[in-house]
Design an enzyme around this catalytic site. Structure first.
Site, PDB file in Angstrom:
ATOM      1  N   ASP A   7     -10.248   4.329  -7.085  1.00  0.00           N
ATOM      2  CA  ASP A   7      -8.904   4.893  -7.253  1.00  0.00           C
ATOM      3  C   ASP A   7      -8.799   5.507  -8.644  1.00  0.00           C
ATOM      4  OD1 ASP A   7      -6.239   5.561  -7.279  1.00  0.00           O
ATOM      5  OD2 ASP A   7      -5.517   3.580  -6.704  1.00  0.00           O
ATOM      6  N   LYS A   8      -8.611   6.825  -8.657  1.00  0.00           N
ATOM      7  CA  LYS A   8      -8.515   7.552  -9.932  1.00  0.00           C
ATOM      8  C   LYS A   8      -7.156   8.206 -10.074  1.00  0.00           C
ATOM      9  CE  LYS A   8     -13.400   8.218 -10.523  1.00  0.00           C
ATOM     10  NZ  LYS A   8     -14.483   9.176 -10.735  1.00  0.00           N
ATOM     11  N   THR A  13      -3.500   6.667   4.833  1.00  0.00           N
ATOM     12  CA  THR A  13      -3.338   6.772   3.387  1.00  0.00           C
ATOM     13  C   THR A  13      -2.021   7.426   2.976  1.00  0.00           C
ATOM     14  OG1 THR A  13      -4.360   7.684   1.369  1.00  0.00           O
ATOM     15  CG2 THR A  13      -4.739   8.904   3.400  1.00  0.00           C
ATOM     16  N   ASP A  28      -7.552   1.999   4.254  1.00  0.00           N
ATOM     17  CA  ASP A  28      -6.927   2.747   3.179  1.00  0.00           C
ATOM     18  C   ASP A  28      -8.037   3.581   2.530  1.00  0.00           C
ATOM     19  OD1 ASP A  28      -4.909   3.431   1.220  1.00  0.00           O
ATOM     20  OD2 ASP A  28      -5.967   2.079  -0.149  1.00  0.00           O
ATOM     21  N   ASP A  82      -6.591  -2.154  -0.465  1.00  0.00           N
ATOM     22  CA  ASP A  82      -6.509  -2.821  -1.762  1.00  0.00           C
ATOM     23  C   ASP A  82      -5.079  -3.173  -2.163  1.00  0.00           C
ATOM     24  OD1 ASP A  82      -5.921  -0.049  -2.164  1.00  0.00           O
ATOM     25  OD2 ASP A  82      -6.288  -0.306  -4.306  1.00  0.00           O
ATOM     26  N   CYS A  92       0.431  10.368   4.661  1.00  0.00           N
ATOM     27  CA  CYS A  92       1.851  10.607   4.431  1.00  0.00           C
ATOM     28  C   CYS A  92       2.007  11.303   3.087  1.00  0.00           C
ATOM     29  CB  CYS A  92       2.624   9.290   4.421  1.00  0.00           C
ATOM     30  SG  CYS A  92       4.354   9.524   3.933  1.00  0.00           S
ATOM     31  N   ASP A 131      -7.962   5.369  -1.194  1.00  0.00           N
ATOM     32  CA  ASP A 131      -8.113   5.144  -2.635  1.00  0.00           C
ATOM     33  C   ASP A 131      -8.075   3.659  -2.966  1.00  0.00           C
ATOM     34  OD1 ASP A 131      -8.134   7.953  -3.019  1.00  0.00           O
ATOM     35  OD2 ASP A 131      -5.950   7.983  -3.012  1.00  0.00           O
ATOM     36  N   SER A 159       1.288  10.505  -2.054  1.00  0.00           N
ATOM     37  CA  SER A 159       2.500  10.987  -2.718  1.00  0.00           C
ATOM     38  C   SER A 159       2.202  12.000  -3.813  1.00  0.00           C
ATOM     39  CB  SER A 159       3.303   9.822  -3.294  1.00  0.00           C
ATOM     40  OG  SER A 159       2.624   9.250  -4.398  1.00  0.00           O
ATOM     41  N   CYS A 172      10.733   8.723   4.995  1.00  0.00           N
ATOM     42  CA  CYS A 172      10.112   8.862   6.311  1.00  0.00           C
ATOM     43  C   CYS A 172       9.760   7.508   6.932  1.00  0.00           C
ATOM     44  CB  CYS A 172       8.848   9.707   6.176  1.00  0.00           C
ATOM     45  SG  CYS A 172       7.607   8.884   5.139  1.00  0.00           S
TER      46      CYS A 172
END
Length: 189
Positions: free
Chosen positions: A16-17, A50, A8, A133, A89, A10, A53, A104
């Site tokens: 991860d922000k 990853t 993965d 994570d 994605c 982030d 979105s 999807c």
């Protein structure tokens, strides 16, 4: 057949922000580079898988996402770490942007990106791992012999405890990407 580690992004490779797309906001998690280097030296293909979105939500464009990828890949190459492919994605079932509004088969925990990688790289899942994570980052582990590591503390504590107690098929817990990589490499000896 090849072996790989599905990573993965982030929360696994970088801090991860929340809908990260700016180079100036990107920070590698301490030890992540060492972990990826260990896995690469052990002969694993490194594949990033990853969900993005933020594209479907209109927070950033695919072009901005690709610009960050290009920078990240170049930065990793400068450290002799080669990412074989980035699968992503951009979809979301209720996306504000119509072209990305889709239920999807690629959005994790669904397995579309994993199956594409398996076909693209002729992967042996019995020899492969998935690290992330969130539990969805290890979704390929449930129906296969791919083994996974849930890392860090981003996931709900009850899920982390289930993983630690061995209640989730083929998934172990590690504090970080580096710890997961060290444990994977130890199993090879």
């Amino acid at each position: 057949m090849n072996k790989a580690v599905f990573l993965d992004r982030d929360g696994t490779i970088n801090i991860d922000k929340s809908y990260l797309y700016k180079i100036e906001d990107f920070e590698f998690i301490p030890g992540a580079l060492d972990g990826m280097a260990l896995l690469q030296q052990a002969g694993y293909k490194l594949l990033i898988v990853t969900n993005q979105s933020g594209i479907a939500r209109g927070f950033y464009t695919e072009e901005q996402f690709q610009k960050l990828n290009k920078w990240m890949l170049q930065t990793l190459e400068e450290r002799n770490i080669h990412i074989d492919h980035i699968y992503y994605c951009p979809h979301l079932p209720n996306a504000p942007i119509a072209r990305y509004r889709k239920d999807c088969i690629c959005r994790k925990p669904k397995l579309g990106m994993y199956f594409k990688a398996i076909n693209d790289y002729q992967l042996d899942l019995d020899e492969s791992f998935s690290i992330g994570d969130k539990l969805r980052d290890c979704s390929i582990c449930e129906p296969t012999q791919c083994r996974g590591f849930l890392i860090g503390n981003s996931e709900d504590e009850s899920i982390i405890n289930k993983v630690k107690n061995g209640e989730i098929h083929n998934v172990d817990y590690a504090s970080s990407l580096l710890e997961a990589a060290e444990r994977i490499v130890r199993t090879l000896k």
